[in-house]
Design a protein around this motif. Structure first.
Motif, PDB file in Angstrom:
ATOM      1  N   UNK A   1      30.958  55.235  40.400  1.00 32.39           N
ATOM      2  CA  UNK A   1      30.381  53.975  40.886  1.00 32.39           C
ATOM      3  C   UNK A   1      30.021  54.069  42.365  1.00 32.39           C
ATOM      4  N   UNK A   2      30.936  54.636  43.142  1.00 31.73           N
ATOM      5  CA  UNK A   2      30.699  54.748  44.581  1.00 31.73           C
ATOM      6  C   UNK A   2      29.505  55.659  44.881  1.00 31.73           C
ATOM      7  N   UNK A   3      29.414  56.773  44.173  1.00 31.87           N
ATOM      8  CA  UNK A   3      28.316  57.717  44.406  1.00 31.87           C
ATOM      9  C   UNK A   3      26.973  57.168  43.953  1.00 31.87           C
ATOM     10  N   UNK A   4      26.980  56.217  43.033  1.00 32.22           N
ATOM     11  CA  UNK A   4      25.725  55.650  42.543  1.00 32.22           C
ATOM     12  C   UNK A   4      25.059  54.729  43.560  1.00 32.22           C
ATOM     13  N   UNK A   5      25.801  54.325  44.593  1.00 34.08           N
ATOM     14  CA  UNK A   5      25.303  53.464  45.672  1.00 34.08           C
ATOM     15  C   UNK A   5      25.059  52.012  45.254  1.00 34.08           C
ATOM     16  N   UNK A   6      25.354  51.640  44.009  1.00 32.98           N
ATOM     17  CA  UNK A   6      25.115  50.249  43.628  1.00 32.98           C
ATOM     18  C   UNK A   6      26.092  49.308  44.330  1.00 32.98           C
ATOM     19  N   UNK A   7      27.216  49.856  44.792  1.00 30.13           N
ATOM     20  CA  UNK A   7      28.208  49.008  45.465  1.00 30.13           C
ATOM     21  C   UNK A   7      27.809  48.671  46.890  1.00 30.13           C
ATOM     22  N   UNK A   8      26.750  49.300  47.400  1.00 26.51           N
ATOM     23  CA  UNK A   8      26.333  49.035  48.774  1.00 26.51           C
ATOM     24  C   UNK A   8      25.733  47.641  48.922  1.00 26.51           C
ATOM     25  N   UNK A   9      25.148  47.124  47.852  1.00 23.67           N
ATOM     26  CA  UNK A   9      24.433  45.859  47.941  1.00 23.67           C
ATOM     27  C   UNK A   9      25.190  44.690  47.334  1.00 23.67           C
TER      28      UNK A   9
END
Length: 351
Positions: free
Chosen positions: A292-300
């Motif tokens: 999940x963290x590597x997918x970058x979806x948590x940035x937004x």
């Protein structure tokens, strides 16, 4: 399909980045905001994005974006010239891939295409002294909207030929293609969501936030272990939820190189349920969080991960259950800093 996209500054830029057939994104920004935009792009790890200085008007800004593909003065950016270019406004962030693809395919066939919508109010003209002069027949007219798509050579030629008056006072790209290249654009009826919110004023951000939150709650991904009990619970959950929200369910033996899992996490789902019946699934849980963290979806946006542990053991003790939940709570506090909200549910049942 080689289809670079010209985009003005947009907080939903990452949506375009997820569309595989878009090869380049040109973000045209006012000079005073260039460094801010570059910082945002670097922070969120956006690829395929080029930042270009905008002009004093809309048409001059678009022309600057097109020059990146064609003129030597922009050699530090010079990208491969596209077959089709899409022009879209940042103030309309809720554009979906379907409408983008539709205008692109129409532009490939007709040279130009654009989204339209029916008029909701009658357009009238007033006289110089402030009285009604005439009105337009509403059924015959449409409002021109974004996105619009063009064969690159057509729209670039139109901008090269247009006058300073066009560049300073014009607003319609489709009109330039018609006026200077004799190309009649194909008009595509757009979806309601495309212009439900136009983020022009600060108050519009509240409506935009409401739509985003609504979209985030409309999909859930159910991940189950391959064991029969976990799969059965996953199927029951899918059946009970599918009439209310979009549910994607997979049964999988978690491993670091699972491409299906990585593809799921790179999509638009922000709510996940992991169901398993292992004594300890901490390693698998850590793997889910890492992907999940590597997918970058948590940035937004925040991501919800619900861990469901099934236990049918006759000898399970209360202290064992509390120990497991305590460990999950500690883990949840740690990953919350990564914008991932973890919840644990321990279900004890008899076979």
């Amino acid at each position: 399909m080689h289809t670079p996209v010209h985009v003005s500054l947009s907080y939903r830029e990452e949506h375009c980045l997820r569309i595989s057939w878009i090869s380049d994104i040109i973000v045209v920004v006012s000079p005073e905001n260039i460094e801010t935009m570059k910082t945002i792009i670097q922070k969120y790890g956006h690829k395929r994005v080029t930042v270009v200085k905008g002009g004093i008007t809309r048409h001059r800004s678009i022309f600057n974006g097109l020059k990146v593909f064609a003129e030597n003065e922009f050699s530090k950016y010079l990208l491969q010239k596209p077959e089709v270019v899409v022009i879209h406004d940042a103030v309309r962030p809720f554009v979906e891939e379907d409408i983008l693809l539709e205008v692109v395919m129409a532009a490939k066939e007709h040279g130009a295409a654009g989204a339209i919508r029916s008029l909701v109010s009658t357009v009238i003209a007033s006289s110089a002294d402030g009285f009604l002069d005439h009105s337009l027949e509403r059924a015959r007219y449409r409002a021109s909207e974004m996105p619009q798509a063009f064969l690159f050579d057509i729209i670039y030629q139109a901008y090269q030929q247009c006058t300073d008056y066009d560049l300073d006072y014009g607003t319609e790209c489709l009109h330039l293609a018609l006026k200077y290249c004799k190309i009649k654009a194909k008009l595509i009826e757009g979806t309601a969501d495309l212009w439900k919110v136009k983020v022009t004023y600060k108050r519009d951000l509240y409506a935009a936030e409401s739509i985003i939150k609504d979209n985030l709650s409309q999909q859930i991904c159910v991940i189950t272990d391959v064991k029969e009990d976990a799969v059965q619970v996953g199927l029951l959950l899918h059946e009970s939820l599918k009439s209310q929200i979009k549910v994607e369910a997979i049964s999988i033996s978690l491993c670091k190189n699972d491409s299906h899992l990585q593809n799921m996490f790179s999509g638009r789902c922000y709510n996940f349920i992991y169901i398993h019946d292992k004594q300890s699934a901490f390693q698998e849980t850590q793997l889910l969080v890492d992907v999940l963290e590597k997918s970058n979806i948590t940035l937004l946006y925040p991501v919800i991960l619900i861990l469901v542990h099934l236990n049918s053991s006759e000898n399970i003790s209360f202290s064992f259950g509390m120990e497991k939940l305590t460990r999950i709570k500690k883990f949840a506090r740690e990953v919350k800093e990564k914008n991932i909200w973890v919840y644990g549910l321990l279900i004890h049942y008899k076979v």
